[in-house]
Write an enzyme that holds these catalytic residues in place. Structure first.
Site, PDB file in Angstrom:
ATOM      1  N   SER A   8       0.807  -1.229   0.000  1.00  0.00           N
ATOM      2  CA  SER A   8       0.000   0.000   0.000  1.00  0.00           C
ATOM      3  C   SER A   8       0.833   1.269   0.000  1.00  0.00           C
ATOM      4  O   SER A   8       0.286   2.367   0.104  1.00  0.00           O
ATOM      5  CB  SER A   8      -0.921  -0.002   1.227  1.00  0.00           C
ATOM      6  N   THR A  30      -1.957   3.741   3.796  1.00  0.00           N
ATOM      7  CA  THR A  30      -1.075   4.832   4.176  1.00  0.00           C
ATOM      8  C   THR A  30      -0.164   4.408   5.310  1.00  0.00           C
ATOM      9  O   THR A  30      -0.582   3.683   6.196  1.00  0.00           O
ATOM     10  CB  THR A  30      -1.900   6.034   4.686  1.00  0.00           C
ATOM     11  N   THR A  68       1.825   7.092   0.527  1.00  0.00           N
ATOM     12  CA  THR A  68       0.932   6.011   0.119  1.00  0.00           C
ATOM     13  C   THR A  68       0.976   5.785  -1.384  1.00  0.00           C
ATOM     14  O   THR A  68       1.340   6.684  -2.151  1.00  0.00           O
ATOM     15  CB  THR A  68      -0.519   6.352   0.530  1.00  0.00           C
ATOM     16  N   ARG A  85      -6.886   9.395  -9.489  1.00  0.00           N
ATOM     17  CA  ARG A  85      -7.468   9.630  -8.164  1.00  0.00           C
ATOM     18  C   ARG A  85      -6.380   9.992  -7.153  1.00  0.00           C
ATOM     19  O   ARG A  85      -5.298   9.425  -7.137  1.00  0.00           O
ATOM     20  CB  ARG A  85      -8.214   8.379  -7.702  1.00  0.00           C
ATOM     21  N   THR A 132      -5.474   7.283   8.289  1.00  0.00           N
ATOM     22  CA  THR A 132      -5.298   6.166   7.384  1.00  0.00           C
ATOM     23  C   THR A 132      -6.675   5.592   7.077  1.00  0.00           C
ATOM     24  O   THR A 132      -7.609   5.768   7.857  1.00  0.00           O
ATOM     25  CB  THR A 132      -4.389   5.081   7.996  1.00  0.00           C
ATOM     26  N   GLY A 133      -6.794   4.909   5.951  1.00  0.00           N
ATOM     27  CA  GLY A 133      -8.094   4.368   5.573  1.00  0.00           C
ATOM     28  C   GLY A 133      -8.602   5.002   4.297  1.00  0.00           C
ATOM     29  O   GLY A 133      -7.826   5.497   3.478  1.00  0.00           O
TER      30      GLY A 133
END
Length: 341
Positions: A96, A198, A216, A226, A249-250
């Protein structure tokens, strides 16, 4: 008019009050500090715990080790957070972040990062390709330009001008995962796998100054172009050296809808603990998403570190963890408290 008896009584009471105040001070008892304009007043006598490093996810453990070396050798918090998150950027096993990151739906690895210091200087890059260490490019943006953010081809051109090397970041494992995804071509992230996208790191150094960084490769299989919250100052990362720092994060879209990290810092300014502040913003995000179909795959977590070296975290669902390194307890991984079972 005030008569003589009332005047003497009021004067005597005033003298007692003043005398009591000075007595408290002389005996080491500190008088109550009122709040200004409804905000919390910092307790200037509170002991600061330093240095401290906090970062997101399992790969935060190795990142903390590298950051700690910088801090204990007299390096700044900014040096520490940059060096720390670079470990994830260079590790092909971290799917990631950086090299080895899973690509977008066109098979291209695109990177986002930002960095911020205790003087509110900051730099950011987004939609950057073929450069392994976007956080270092973000720092160059901060130090070498009058801007905060560069994106796309412009960011890449700047990186090459600054001496960064162009290289292929799509590993064999990431390409294999992409080919398998193409079979269905569905964008439906798997919680705690494809949307723990991230590594965020916050640090307080030996001087008591705060710094932070995020980096990230973004959500796997995203639409080409994006950009999430990670390079956005105030969303993925924010700090105020008088108050504290926060990072996210997420799923980045949920953070951008709430200016999440900036709001966590503002809640700490009002007197909330780091964990309380993180929890309130997670609750706010949940209210926005509770009737939306994308709640099904929503995960969001925040980490926070205040000016005194106190830390906390909170997330929406179980599975989020964070790494914390402090002098007395060393480096360890902690499972975040969460809202939904």
């Amino acid at each position: 008019m005030i008569n003589r008896r009332k005047f003497i009584t009021k004067t005597a009471l005033g003298s007692v009050a003043v005398g009591t105040l000075y007595s408290c001070v002389d005996n080491g008892i500190k008088p109550h500090k009122p709040k200004k304009n409804g905000g919390a007043v910092a307790d200037t006598d509170k002991q600061v715990k330093k240095p401290v490093v906090i970062s997101t996810w399992n790969h935060g453990v190795a990142a903390n080790e590298e950051a700690w070396k910088k801090l204990k050798n007299g390096g700044s918090g900014l040096d520490a957070v940059e060096a720390g998150v670079m470990t994830a950027e260079a590790d092909p096993r971290v799917s990631s972040v950086g090299y080895g990151g899973w690509p977008d739906r066109e098979g291209k690895v695109t990177l986002d990062a930002c960095i911020m210091d205790h003087k509110s200087n900051c730099g950011s890059v987004a939609f950057l390709q073929h450069i392994k260490h976007p956080v270092s490019v973000a720092r160059k943006v901060m130090e070498k330009t009058p801007h905060i953010m560069l994106v796309g081809e412009g960011a890449k051109q700047f990186a090459l001008e600054q001496g960064f090397k162009e290289e292929n970041l799509l590993t064999e494992d990431a390409e294999k995962a992409y080919r398998e995804w193409l079979g269905k071509s569905e964008y439906k992230p798997v919680i705690n796998i494809e949307n723990h996208d991230t590594i965020s790191m916050l640090a307080i150094d030996e001087k008591g100054d705060l710094s932070g960084a995020c980096t990230t490769s973004g959500a796997a299989w995203k639409v080409h172009g994006r950009v999430g919250d990670s390079p956005i100052i105030g969303a993925g990362l924010f700090l105020d050296n008088e108050v504290g720092a926060a990072a996210a994060t997420g799923l980045g879209e949920s953070v951008m809808r709430t200016s999440g990290s900036a709001m966590v810092v503002e809640l700490m300014r009002q007197g909330k603990s780091p964990e309380e502040a993180c929890k309130e913003i997670v609750e706010r995000i949940y209210k926005i998403y509770k009737d939306r179909p994308d709640l099904e795959y929503l995960q969001i977590g925040f980490i926070a570190l205040n000016k005194y070296g106190e830390y906390g975290a909170y997330c929406l669902r179980p599975g989020f963890n964070y790494a914390i390194y402090e002098e007395e307890k060393g480096n360890r991984l902690i499972d975040g408290e969460y809202k939904l079972s």
